[in-house]
Design an enzyme around this catalytic site. Structure first.
Site, short mmCIF file in Angstrom:
data_model
loop_
_atom_site.label_atom_id
_atom_site.label_comp_id
_atom_site.label_asym_id
_atom_site.label_seq_id
_atom_site.Cartn_x
_atom_site.Cartn_y
_atom_site.Cartn_z
N GLU A 101 -2.92 7.74 7.19
CA GLU A 101 -3.36 8.49 6.28
C GLU A 101 -4.91 9.65 6.82
O GLU A 101 -5.21 9.16 8.03
CB GLU A 101 -4.12 7.90 5.09
CG GLU A 101 -3.23 7.45 4.27
CD GLU A 101 -3.81 6.70 2.98
OE1 GLU A 101 -3.16 6.26 1.82
OE2 GLU A 101 -4.79 6.28 2.87
N LYS B 130 0.83 -1.24 -0.05
CA LYS B 130 0.05 -0.04 0.05
C LYS B 130 0.91 1.12 -0.14
O LYS B 130 0.50 2.47 -0.58
CB LYS B 130 -0.91 0.07 1.18
CG LYS B 130 -1.93 -0.98 0.95
CD LYS B 130 -3.16 -0.62 2.14
CE LYS B 130 -4.35 -1.63 1.99
NZ LYS B 130 -3.80 -2.99 2.23
N LYS C 250 -3.35 1.84 9.00
CA LYS C 250 -3.56 1.04 7.97
C LYS C 250 -2.39 -0.11 7.60
O LYS C 250 -1.11 0.57 7.59
CB LYS C 250 -3.81 1.54 6.33
CG LYS C 250 -5.19 2.37 6.33
CD LYS C 250 -5.28 3.18 5.10
CE LYS C 250 -5.23 2.43 3.87
NZ LYS C 250 -5.64 3.33 2.81
N GLY D 258 -9.00 -6.29 2.70
CA GLY D 258 -10.08 -6.57 3.17
C GLY D 258 -10.58 -5.98 4.48
O GLY D 258 -11.28 -6.59 5.43
N ARG E 215 -6.93 -8.03 -9.87
CA ARG E 215 -7.69 -9.27 -10.18
C ARG E 215 -9.15 -8.81 -10.37
O ARG E 215 -9.43 -7.91 -10.24
CB ARG E 215 -7.78 -10.15 -8.76
CG ARG E 215 -8.28 -9.53 -7.69
CD ARG E 215 -8.31 -10.34 -6.41
NE ARG E 215 -8.54 -9.52 -5.18
CZ ARG E 215 -9.81 -8.84 -4.63
NH1 ARG E 215 -10.74 -8.78 -5.61
NH2 ARG E 215 -9.74 -8.09 -3.56
N GLU F 17 -9.44 1.53 -6.40
CA GLU F 17 -10.67 1.84 -5.37
C GLU F 17 -10.44 3.18 -4.89
O GLU F 17 -8.86 3.47 -4.75
CB GLU F 17 -10.55 0.73 -4.16
CG GLU F 17 -10.83 -0.67 -4.71
CD GLU F 17 -11.34 -1.35 -3.49
OE1 GLU F 17 -11.69 -0.95 -2.47
OE2 GLU F 17 -11.25 -2.75 -3.84
N HIS G 148 -15.41 -2.68 7.59
CA HIS G 148 -14.77 -2.25 6.54
C HIS G 148 -14.75 -3.14 5.24
O HIS G 148 -14.16 -3.02 4.39
CB HIS G 148 -13.22 -2.10 6.85
CG HIS G 148 -12.86 -0.92 7.89
ND1 HIS G 148 -13.17 0.42 7.70
CD2 HIS G 148 -12.45 -0.99 9.00
CE1 HIS G 148 -13.01 0.99 8.67
NE2 HIS G 148 -12.66 0.19 9.72
#
Length: 454
Positions: free
Chosen positions: A203, A119, A161, A167, A296, A278, A238
């Site tokens: 973030e 990420k 995060k 997920g 994917r 996303e 989430h």
């Protein structure tokens, strides 16, 4: 006419395996299913042309067993592998092994997956490509004191995060320094346990946000295109439970900017095949930021198929084989509205797994109703795998018609044995906030709070 691919091995199970097999059959492609001992009687095993046992129920010994899956590919003469979603679908190591075995990998290159799996790296790549990102840490946060310093610069609340995984696992919101100190240690511990990667980033947390994603395709000739957006804001912990397309919270101008940014994101990593960019839409500011990229096919891809009239699995297979897609990218248009409801074996209040043997399964039918199911009567839903039993999709000329068709389908759907979240969807589809289209990721929490207060 020869098929696009000589023989396809589907390295997955349940709903997505059945979904891929269905398209392959329509295209005349022979299929091979791999299955664990626990899945021997599952529908996808019977639907494939060939099926092979690959190990015990535990995923590490079956659906994550790369060596055994490749053995089956060699034994059956499969020439391509479709990984579905979950399990090995975003594993660069698996993709490389498939290619090394001389097989076609139905997905993006391992190099593209490597770039987007982390990420922190993905965030920095997107920032450099001109894709909006949230204010945050460009490097892993070293310790909790550094986290407190960065949070002071960003401003509370902040989102903690894990850099690896997905997920929603390990993510936490911190509104104060005290909450941050607790959340940071917890997130790092969970990240190490689940992903083997304890790195954390911070973030700015968007308090009122919609989770909106863009479907992209990297074509065989290197062109990247966007096929509209999906709203995935109905979430618990989430994690998505319902999705719709187009998003009722995104207007034409914002949509155009999001689709352009998603294309830039794909171009930045030389993307091929199906992927999803996303984003979080700040409902107060009216702008958006990059969240992550999934290399994917997504669980919620059917809503895009329904409003565009395109089989995305066929497009995946054609791109993997180096062929043009079956549609004209310049002429793709969205028409109507579609909503997907994830039918889980879980209680409809706390959303905790409720496994069991399915003693009754009466699927809904009707105009505009589609059911992508992985289970049927007599099958057992176990705690070993994700409890997703089926995806109920309703399409209409308008959003209201799609919602009405979904509500009727939910009312007609009968599942006995395991628990199911059908009752929750009945409540969701009657909820005034959801029906209005003006909702955000806090919708389910508000529904639960209202239920407790009544």
């Amino acid at each position: 006419m020869a098929p696009i691919i000589d023989k396809l091995l589907v390295a997955n199970r349940a709903e997505i395996a059945s979904r891929v097999i269905r398209t392959a059959k329509r295209l005349g492609i022979p299929t091979v299913a791999v299955h664990s001992e626990a899945d021997a009687e599952m529908p996808f095993v019977a639907e494939a042309d060939e099926a092979r046992l690959i190990g015990p129920a535990a995923p590490a010994e079956s659906y994550l067993n790369i060596d055994r899956i490749l053995e089956v590919a060699a034994e059956t003469g499969a020439t391509a592998v479709h990984p579905g979603y979950g399990f090995l679908s975003e594993s660069p190591a698996f993709a490389r092994r498939v290619a090394e075995a001389g097989l076609i990998w139905v997905g993006p290159s391992p190099e593209s997956m490597d770039r987007m799996a982390d990420k922190i790296n993905a965030r920095n790549l997107m920032d450099a490509a001109g894709v909006p990102v949230a204010a945050g840490s460009p490097d892993p946060v070293g310790d909790v004191d550094e986290a407190v310093r960065i949070a002071g610069e960003i401003g509370y609340p902040v989102m903690v995060k894990p850099s690896g995984g997905g997920g929603g696992i390990g993510m936490a919101i911190a509104r104060t320094e005290e909450e941050l100190r607790t959340a940071f240690d917890t997130a790092r511990t969970r990240a190490e346990r689940f992903f083997g990667d304890s790195r954390i980033l911070l973030e700015r947390y968007i308090a009122s946000a919609r989770h909106v994603e863009v479907q992209i395709f990297g074509l065989a000739d290197g062109t990247v295109i966007a096929l509209g957006e999906r709203d995935c804001s109905v979430q618990r912990r989430h994690q998505k439970v319902a999705e719709e397309s187009p998003s009722p919270g995104v207007g034409p101008e914002l949509r155009a900017r999001m689709l352009q940014a998603a294309v830039r994101a794909g171009e930045a990593v030389d993307y091929r095949n199906a992927g999803t960019v996303e984003c979080l839409v700040d409902t107060e500011r009216g702008d958006f930021v990059f969240l992550e990229m999934n290399a994917r096919l997504q669980v919620e891809h059917p809503v895009t198929e329904e409003v565009h009239g395109i089989d995305l699995v066929e497009a995946q297979l054609r791109i993997a084989a180096g062929l043009p897609v079956q549609f004209d990218p310049a002429e793709v248009k969205s028409s109507g509205h579609a909503i997907e409801l994830r039918i889980y074996a879980e209680d409809p209040v706390r959303f905790l797994p409720g496994p069991g043997v399915i003693t009754r399964w009466a699927a809904p039918q009707g105009e505009g109703v589609r059911l992508d199911a992985g289970y049927g009567e007599g099958n057992k839903v176990t705690v070993t795998y994700d409890p997703l039993m089926a995806k109920l999709v309703a399409r209409g000329d308008t959003r209201e018609q799609a919602l009405d068709r979904a509500a009727q389908a939910v009312a007609e759907f009968e599942i006995e044995g395991p628990k199911s979240n059908l009752r929750f969807f009945g409540e969701l589809l009657e909820n005034a906030e959801f029906r209005s289209g003006v909702y955000d990721t806090g919708l389910i929490a508000r529904m639960q709070s209202a239920a407790k207060g009544s």
